[in-house]
Structures are given as C-alpha cells and as structure tokens.
Design a protein around this motif. Structure first.
Motif, short mmCIF file in Angstrom:
data_model
loop_
_atom_site.label_atom_id
_atom_site.label_comp_id
_atom_site.label_asym_id
_atom_site.label_seq_id
_atom_site.Cartn_x
_atom_site.Cartn_y
_atom_site.Cartn_z
N ILE A 263 0.84 -1.21 0.00
CA ILE A 263 0.00 0.00 0.00
C ILE A 263 0.87 1.26 0.00
N LEU A 264 1.91 1.25 0.84
CA LEU A 264 2.79 2.44 0.88
C LEU A 264 3.47 2.67 -0.47
N THR A 265 3.87 1.56 -1.11
CA THR A 265 4.52 1.69 -2.42
C THR A 265 3.55 2.33 -3.42
N MET A 266 2.31 1.82 -3.43
CA MET A 266 1.30 2.37 -4.36
C MET A 266 1.06 3.85 -4.05
N MET A 267 1.00 4.15 -2.76
CA MET A 267 0.70 5.53 -2.36
C MET A 267 1.84 6.49 -2.80
N LEU A 268 3.08 6.09 -2.52
CA LEU A 268 4.19 6.98 -2.90
C LEU A 268 4.31 7.10 -4.42
N GLN A 269 3.95 6.03 -5.12
CA GLN A 269 3.97 6.10 -6.59
C GLN A 269 2.93 7.11 -7.08
N GLN A 398 -7.95 -0.10 -3.92
CA GLN A 398 -7.39 -0.68 -5.14
C GLN A 398 -6.79 -2.06 -4.85
N LEU A 399 -6.08 -2.17 -3.74
CA LEU A 399 -5.45 -3.45 -3.40
C LEU A 399 -6.49 -4.50 -3.04
#
Ligand SMILES: Nc1ncnc2c1ncn2[C@@H]1O[C@H](COP(=O)(O)OP(=O)(O)OP(=O)(O)O)[C@@H](O)[C@H]1O
Length: 477
Positions: A263-269, A398-399
């Motif tokens: 989730i953090l990866t998607m958010m920072l992206q 989304q996840l």
C-alpha cells in the motif's frame, strides 16, 4: 593497523581486494582471518557494514586455492537476496582461481539447482529451506567432504519465529561432516551465543568488536513522535524534503507487513516518487529485479519488510526510515544498519506512536544510544494530511480489488500443508489465539493510556504550578 599480507593472505587475494577498493583490513578481518587460516572455528560479531563478509570469504578462498575441490564450502544465510550478494563476493574475489559457485534458494527452479549441485561447485550459498529440500529429495550430490560451514546472520538462522529454520538446519547439519571448520558471523551474535556454541563445537575462537554502542558512530539516529493517522503524511513530507534538498539520494523504508509495504509503495507512486517494493509476497524474480533497480538508482526509494533488514549492502542508501518502530532492538540494529556502511554517513528516522515509546526505550537501552527528535515543520505536514490519507484509502481499495489477501491465504495454507498440519485446524487454533491476544492487547492499551494520562496530568499540574509561581513573582512589587 595491520595490512592484508600480515594476516597471512596470498598476494593474488590482496590484489583482488585492491581491485575492489579494499586496501586495509577492518578490525573484524584483522582479528578473524588469522585464526580461520589456522584452522579454528570462529564466531565473529561486529557492527553492521564492518566487512564481516570478506572476513570469511578471504580465508576460505585462500584455503580453497591450496586444495581446490567441490563441494568445499557451504554458506547458509536467512534470505535469498543475501545469498546472491554473498555469492557475488566469492565470485569477484575468487575470479583468478576460476571459482565455481552455486546458489540454492527458494522461489527458483529446483531442477536447475539440482543439476548445478551435481556438478560439484566449490562454494554453495544457500537458504536453509531449499537446501534441506534438496538433501531430502536427491542423492546426486554430497556435502560429506565440506571443509567449511558458514552461518551468516547466524543468530537469525537459529531464531525461532515466523520463518523458523531449526528443522531445516537439523537436516543440513546431518548432511555435513562433524569434522569441519564452522564460522558464525552477525552484528548481533551475543543473545544466541550458547546455541551457537552447539554448532561451532571445536572450541571456537570468539571475537567481538569492543564498543558499548551497538550502532555505528556515523549514523545519526532520529525519531518522530506521531499519531498513527499522521504517519503517512510525515513520510510524504520527509521524502519530498529529501528530494528537494539532495541531488543524489536513496532511501530505504521498512514496514511491518507485506500488505502495508504494498500500500505504501502504491501511495508513494501516486505522489510520483520513484518507489519500488520488496517483500515475501512478491515473485522471486520480481524481488531480484526490484532490488537491482534500486541498487542501480533507477528507483530511489525501496519499501521493504524485514526480508531486507539484514546484510544487504547498498552503499548509496543515505536514509533509513522505520515506518513502524521495530519490536526488537536487534531488528532495529539491522534495519538502520542498511545505511552508514563502511565508514559512510547516514541518517535513520524511526516513526514512533504513543504506544511505541516503551519500544524506543528498550532500543536505546540495548544499543546504548539516545535517539534524537527529528525536527519537522508540523504546519507543512498538516497541509498535506487530508490528501495523503485520501490517497492511502484509494490505494487500500485498489489493493482490495486484487487477489492480494487471497494469495496470502493460499501461500499460508501451502506452508501449513508442507509442515504436515491441517490448515483448517490451524486456522481455528489461530483465531482462538488471536482473540485472546486481542483481549490482552486491549487491556495493555488501557493500562498504557491510563499511565500516560496520569503522566500528562502530573506534567500539566507541574506546569500550572510553575506558571502560578512565575505570575506571583511578577506581581510582587
Ligand atoms: N577492508 C575493507 N575496507 C573497505 N571496505 C570494505 C572492507 N571490507 C569490506 N568492505 C566493504 O564494506 C561494505 C560492507 O561490508 P559487509 O557487507 O561485509 O558488511 P557486514 O559487516 O557483513 O554488514 P551487515 O552486518 O550489515 O551484514 C561492503 O561494500 C564491502 O565491500
């Protein structure tokens, strides 16, 4: 300080070190290479990034060059990525002698691996689970003649927990000869010393770097006190700041679960930060690809679970952010040790919620260091708070629409079946345990809250008293 030749190493190895930019041995190398060359078992404990790998690779290569055969040396390590890193050190330093190595880790083709093992490589670098599988299922290779057994991150290999290696280690120890040299290395050996002595039975030489502080001097250790709900806004703010202030930057962020990592990866992206993930729910090939893109600075931010907390040597990492406060000081030491390596400077920033303060105290006590508060302009953080939280929620939704949780469940069930247990019975047992744990946690949180409220009340009273006294003083003619 000694040089490599005074340690008893051959010229060709010293030349190889020079080519790698290594000209003077570090203390762990000075102290451990000679006893290993003498044939002694060795336990070496030194801080993160202090050159422990070369401390065992160099003497093994020297001995191997004197009497080359396969399989000469077995190295065990807890993670797949670390296995590749260690094999690479062997390969680079051992190039002039035509070294043949073989990497045996999970998530990769087992048949190919079996074929490689049957070709008698000089060095085998492995994670315990997959190597034990090969030993159980194949008779095309033998480890009965190995001269060296090395356990890198030895304390982790003996730790019992979510990834428990003990059963696999038993299988491996049964397949290697009793007469061998055993070398054990880690930055945190001391807690498991007794168990380790059971593996290195040959009156091991023990060396530990003499320093009360267990983290490196070059590391600036900071914390940010934050409510859980504001954590992500702090994270985005911190990264934005590093991006604005530095040309050449690289950050590792540690988080506690695969899901949060994703989730953090998607958010920072979504905020257009060059971010990539590393966790155990990813396919192995993707894990290697992501790590290599981070190493080569294609991506500047790596968000990882503790699968990346030990051993990885990425010199460009300047900052480590702990998105959760590690529950164990040991985990903290290894995570923050991904920066400030080999004499370089680095910063670590640990996010601390009001419920984690006791964890920080135990980290400080264990490492003999005081963490300093990291100054943040809170106004700036508050400005982006809503946007960050909305974005996070979007990513969560989304996840949820993918099969992430389902995959996790399938993986878990597979693992349970492999352990010879019934997944349904285990699930029931786990649910009961979780219920109990939940009740216990609620009770603990309530106590913590009462204590904090009391402390806060006392501080408030004290402040009021001080203010009252100041007022009285000011009123006096
Ligand atoms: N004598 C030396 N002089 C300079 N650099 C060195 C020397 N020996 C090793 N290095 C470099 O230091 C870095 C850190 O070494 P290494 O990965 O072995 O650390 P470590 O002690 O195993 O750390 P960790 O506990 O995190 O696994 C590597 O890039 C390595 O090439």
């Amino acid at each position: 300080m000694s040089d490599f030749s005074s340690l008893g190493l051959s010229d060709w190895l010293i030349q190889q070190c020079k080519q790698m930019g290594i000209s003077k041995p570090t203390p762990i190398q000075v102290n451990c290479v000679p006893p290993i060359l003498e044939g002694r078992d060795c336990m070496g404990c030194a801080k993160t990034g202090s050159g422990k790998t070369a401390a065992f690779v160099l003497p093994v290569l020297q001995k191997l060059s004197e009497d080359p055969y396969g399989i000469f040396c077995l190295v065990l390590t807890p993670t797949r990525e670390l296995a590749y890193q260690i094999a690479e050190q062997f390969r680079v330093l051992g190039k002039p002698m035509g070294l043949r190595d073989c990497i045996i880790v999970g998530g990769m083709d087992m048949i190919k691996q079996a074929l490689e093992l049957s070709k008698k490589p000089h060095i085998v670098v492995a994670t315990p689970g997959r190597l034990a599988d090969h030993i159980r299922s194949s008779n095309t290779f033998s480890m009965k003649k190995i001269q060296f057994l090395i356990l890198d991150e030895a304390d982790r290999l003996l730790e019992q927990g979510c990834a428990d290696f003990t059963k696999d280690l038993e299988v491996i120890l049964g397949a290697v000869p009793a007469k061998r040299q055993t070398l054990l290395f880690s930055a945190t050996l001391t807690d498991t010393l007794q168990e380790l002595k059971g593996i290195a039975m040959n009156k091991p030489f023990f060396w530990e770097s003499k320093s009360e502080v267990r983290t490196v001097e070059e590391l600036d250790q900071r914390f940010i006190l934050t409510p859980e709900k504001v954590k992500d806004a702090y994270l985005v703010h911190l990264i934005q700041k590093f991006q604005d202030e530095h040309d050449d930057w690289s950050i590792m962020i540690f988080t506690s679960t695969c899901k949060n990592c994703q989730i953090l990866t998607m958010m920072l992206q979504k905020f257009h930060f060059p971010t990539i993930a590393l966790h155990s729910m990813m396919k192995q090939k993707q894990r290697f690809a992501n790590l290599s893109m981070f190493k080569s600075s294609v991506y500047k931010i790596l968000i990882a679970t503790d699968v990346a907390s030990r051993g990885l040597d990425i010199p460009t990492v300047q900052v480590v952010i702990n998105h959760n406060t590690p529950g164990l000081p040991k985990t903290y030491i290894h995570r923050v040790g991904r920066t400030a390596r080999a004499g370089r400077h680095g910063v670590s920033i640990t996010m601390v919620t009001q419920y984690d303060i006791h964890l920080v105290h135990s980290i400080e006590e264990n490492t003999q260091t005081k963490l300093k508060e990291y100054p943040v302009e809170e106004k700036e953080v508050l400005k982006i708070l809503t946007q960050v939280n909305v974005t996070r929620r979007e990513c969560e939704i989304q996840l949820e629409s993918t099969d992430f949780d389902e995959k996790k469940e399938i993986n878990k069930r597979k693992q349970i079946i492999l352990e010879g247990k019934d997944p349904d019975v285990e699930a029931k047992r786990k649910a009961e345990l979780e219920k109990l744990r939940g009740e216990k946690k609620k009770f603990k949180d309530r106590i913590q809250e009462t204590i904090q409220n009391k402390q806060f009340g006392m501080q408030k009273k004290k402040l009021m008293k001080q203010k009252h006294a100041q007022k009285k003083k000011a009123e006096k003619p």
